[in-house]
Design a protein around this motif. Structure first.
Motif, mmCIF file in Angstrom:
data_model
loop_
_atom_site.group_PDB
_atom_site.id
_atom_site.type_symbol
_atom_site.label_atom_id
_atom_site.label_comp_id
_atom_site.label_asym_id
_atom_site.label_seq_id
_atom_site.Cartn_x
_atom_site.Cartn_y
_atom_site.Cartn_z
ATOM 1 N N SER A 257 2.817 0.250 -7.023
ATOM 2 C CA SER A 257 2.092 -0.142 -8.234
ATOM 3 C C SER A 257 1.345 1.040 -8.830
ATOM 4 O O SER A 257 1.236 1.153 -10.059
ATOM 5 C CB SER A 257 1.097 -1.262 -7.939
ATOM 6 N N TYR B 277 -3.407 4.543 -15.138
ATOM 7 C CA TYR B 277 -4.026 5.632 -14.379
ATOM 8 C C TYR B 277 -3.509 6.966 -14.895
ATOM 9 O O TYR B 277 -2.379 7.062 -15.374
ATOM 10 C CB TYR B 277 -3.645 5.565 -12.895
ATOM 11 N N GLY C 258 0.798 -1.218 0.000
ATOM 12 C CA GLY C 258 0.000 0.000 0.000
ATOM 13 C C GLY C 258 0.834 1.273 0.000
ATOM 14 O O GLY C 258 0.295 2.377 0.126
HETATM 15 N N1 LIG Z 1 -7.982 1.670 -8.080
HETATM 16 C C1 LIG Z 1 -7.869 2.060 -6.816
HETATM 17 N N2 LIG Z 1 -8.926 2.577 -6.155
HETATM 18 C C2 LIG Z 1 -8.813 2.978 -4.878
HETATM 19 N N3 LIG Z 1 -7.676 2.911 -4.157
HETATM 20 C C3 LIG Z 1 -6.586 2.406 -4.753
HETATM 21 C C4 LIG Z 1 -6.622 1.954 -6.116
HETATM 22 N N4 LIG Z 1 -5.387 1.497 -6.437
HETATM 23 C C5 LIG Z 1 -4.621 1.648 -5.332
HETATM 24 N N5 LIG Z 1 -5.329 2.203 -4.324
HETATM 25 C C6 LIG Z 1 -4.815 2.553 -2.986
HETATM 26 O O1 LIG Z 1 -3.611 3.273 -3.138
HETATM 27 C C7 LIG Z 1 -2.637 2.890 -2.170
HETATM 28 C C8 LIG Z 1 -1.376 2.440 -2.849
HETATM 29 O O2 LIG Z 1 -1.606 1.184 -3.469
HETATM 30 P P1 LIG Z 1 -0.541 0.430 -4.377
HETATM 31 O O3 LIG Z 1 -1.246 -0.681 -5.050
HETATM 32 O O4 LIG Z 1 0.164 1.414 -5.228
HETATM 33 O O5 LIG Z 1 0.473 -0.152 -3.269
HETATM 34 P P2 LIG Z 1 1.792 -1.037 -3.460
HETATM 35 O O6 LIG Z 1 2.930 -0.242 -2.922
HETATM 36 O O7 LIG Z 1 1.895 -1.511 -4.847
HETATM 37 O O8 LIG Z 1 1.511 -2.243 -2.447
HETATM 38 P P3 LIG Z 1 1.784 -3.852 -2.575
HETATM 39 O O9 LIG Z 1 3.173 -4.072 -2.112
HETATM 40 O O10 LIG Z 1 0.807 -4.430 -1.603
HETATM 41 O O11 LIG Z 1 1.518 -4.255 -3.950
HETATM 42 C C9 LIG Z 1 -3.312 1.832 -1.312
HETATM 43 O O12 LIG Z 1 -3.793 2.435 -0.145
HETATM 44 C C10 LIG Z 1 -4.439 1.318 -2.178
HETATM 45 O O13 LIG Z 1 -5.512 0.880 -1.383
#
Ligand SMILES: Nc1ncnc2c1ncn2[C@@H]1O[C@H](COP(=O)(O)OP(=O)(O)OP(=O)(O)O)[C@@H](O)[C@H]1O
Ligand SMILES: [Mg+2]
Length: 497
Positions: A46, A56, A42
């Motif tokens: 990503s 996005y 989070g």
């Molecule tokens: N499509 C979406 N709609 C709403 N919230 C989102 C969306 N995509 C990501 N988020 C939120 O944005 C934040 C960052 O998410 P992200 O997927 O970028 O994390 P990450 O660093 O890739 O984590 P992980 O190691 O678990 O993959 C999180 O709080 C997630 O819930």
């Protein structure tokens, strides 16, 4: 190594309802290098990659390629700008064929818009041959394993002649041999001047291949540095904002009577004569290379697939495992390795996903007791540190690791006797891994039994009481605590004992 900046993002911001996923991100990748992104579940890794790839749109900020400002409207345009991405969640269509998947978004068409399938077939065959893959071009993806599909995704991205390749957890489901192959390919790409952004929770991998490392925390960049100027401990401390000690919270627990006895389990061609047992208070591990048959055995035990012969006893009583609901009734639950296919219901809220299989606990006289549902689910989420804006957020908008935690909460709610976890910490950050290990320990302390299938040898060694090692559909060895070592496991796993 080049100092030339290939990709740069400046002041990127992105919010989703209830969360600021990225806050004024500045970040750059040098030409011909591997730049690793680390950060807790989070943290926003990503999300930034999806912005770079055009999935996005950022709320504000700018992307530069070769120092020229660019707008990436969608992944197809991303492709034409030389950006390719291997997504974290394998979002494949099960009915799609290998060739359709390989040419998705770039099917060769004639001037009337008709697809030249002959060319597709020819190119696919040539491509599969070059890569030494023996799939058929018209084979449906659903017939492949997770590891095959992930390898296909990797090869697809590499074959696109991209200048910037994003790899979001590329090794989460492939074998050690395939990881080595991937690293070799990455080496060749680097020499060609390709820049690679590499996201992984496996920090030893990161240190093996990264030239630069950037650590994210809560949507911001904490630090960017050269890999040679830092170490794993510093990266972990930057990720979680504190020092982590004692990674494996294993405790001495009194081992009780036999909870599960599996005798001579056979399946037509997947595994044979699998016998093992699990006692109350125990955590047992299943090691082996991907494809050794561990998942297949667990799937049968849980009633997802049938067996051809063998016996299963729970607390000494013979049980007939017909299907998943009979297993659940017998107090057994399983967290599956392919969570996309068998785990989540993407459009439903995190709460619904968590409470789905325990609704009986919340229904009184035909009504669902929403408040109780909310408090109970909330308690588990707190325990496991699930990061979600609200309980009503749809699960697909959670980060990969947080989706996993929701699924685990779903099963914990059932208060099972036997917990089967297939690769439970895959894609999970160090802090969350610790939470999962703690939960396993708690289960064992409560007199239950845990089976952990894992390809991470350190976690098996750190958390288990006994480890069974499988190779080619058979249990090749059983190791007790005083015999644990990576070498001993690998010997059995590769059948070289
Ligand atoms: N499509 C979406 N709609 C709403 N919230 C989102 C969306 N995509 C990501 N988020 C939120 O944005 C934040 C960052 O998410 P992200 O997927 O970028 O994390 P990450 O660093 O890739 O984590 P992980 O190691 O678990 O993959 C999180 O709080 C997630 O819930
Ligand atoms: Mg992610």
């Amino acid at each position: 190594m080049s100092e030339e900046v290939k990709l740069r993002v400046s002041q990127i911001e992105k919010s989703f309802p209830g969360v600021k996923a990225l806050d004024k991100i500045d970040f750059s990748v040098r030409k011909g290098t591997v730049h690793a992104l680390c950060g807790e579940n989070g943290a926003g890794k990503s999300t930034l990659m999806k912005i770079i790839n055009g999935i996005y749109k950022p709320d504000s900020g700018q992307i530069f390629i070769d120092e020229k400002p660019v707008q990436v409207k969608d992944p197809i345009q991303g492709q034409s700008l030389g950006i390719a991405m291997i997504a974290q969640e394998l979002n494949y269509v099960p009915e799609m064929s290998v060739e359709e998947n390989l040419f998705l978004g770039r099917l060769p068409v004639n001037k009337f818009g008709k697809v030249n399938w002959k060319e597709v077939r020819q190119k696919t065959l040539q491509f599969l041959k070059e890569e030494g893959l023996n799939y058929k071009p018209d084979q449906k993806l659903k017939t492949l394993t997770v590891s095959d599909i992930q390898m296909l995704e990797i090869i697809k991205a590499i074959s696109n002649d991209a200048q910037i390749i994003v790899m979001d957890e590329p090794t989460s489901a492939i074998t050690q041999k395939e990881v080595e192959l991937l690293f070799k390919k990455i080496g060749i790409l680097k020499e060609k001047g390709v820049s690679i952004i590499y996201i992984s929770h496996k920090l030893d991998e990161v240190f093996q291949i990264a030239d630069d490392i950037t650590v994210f925390r809560d949507g911001t960049v904490v630090k960017s540095m050269r890999a040679e100027s830092t170490d794993i401990n510093e990266v972990i401390a930057l990720m979680v904002g504190r020092k982590m000690e004692n990674v494996y919270p294993k405790e001495e627990i009194k081992i009780g009577e036999n909870l599960l006895d599996v005798k001579d389990l056979c399946s037509d061609c997947l595994y044979e004569n699998v016998s093992f047992h699990l006692q109350r208070g125990e955590i047992i591990g299943f090691a082996g290379l991907v494809g050794a048959g561990r998942t297949e055995v667990m799937r049968s035990l849980f009633g997802l697939d049938g067996i051809s012969s063998g016996e299963v006893l729970i607390s000494g009583k013979k049980v007939c495992i017909k299907n998943v609901s009979s297993s659940i009734k017998n107090g057994m639950i399983m967290l599956s390795e392919d969570r996309r296919r068998y785990g989540i219901i993407p459009v439903r809220s995190v709460m619904e996903n968590a409470s789905l299989s325990s609704l009986d606990q919340f229904v009184y006289g035909g009504y669902t007791h929403r408040k109780k549902e909310k408090t109970t689910v909330g308690q588990y989420f707190d325990k496991m540190n699930v990061k979600t804006p609200t309980l009503n957020t749809s699960i697909r908008s959670l980060s990969g690791g947080n989706q996993q935690k929701v699924l685990l909460a779903k099963w914990m709610l059932r208060n099972p006797d036997i917990l089967i976890l297939d690769e439970p910490t895959r894609g999970i950050d160090v802090g969350a891994k610790f939470e999962i290990y703690k939960l396993m320990t708690e289960m064992a302390k409560a007199g239950k039994g845990v089976i952990m299938v894992s390809s991470e040898l350190p976690e098996l060694i750190g958390m288990c009481d006994r480890i069974y090692v499988m190779c080619q559909g058979r249990i090749e060895g059983e190791l007790h605590k005083d015999q644990f070592s990576q070498e001993a496991i690998m010997k059995f796993a590769t059948g070289t004992c």
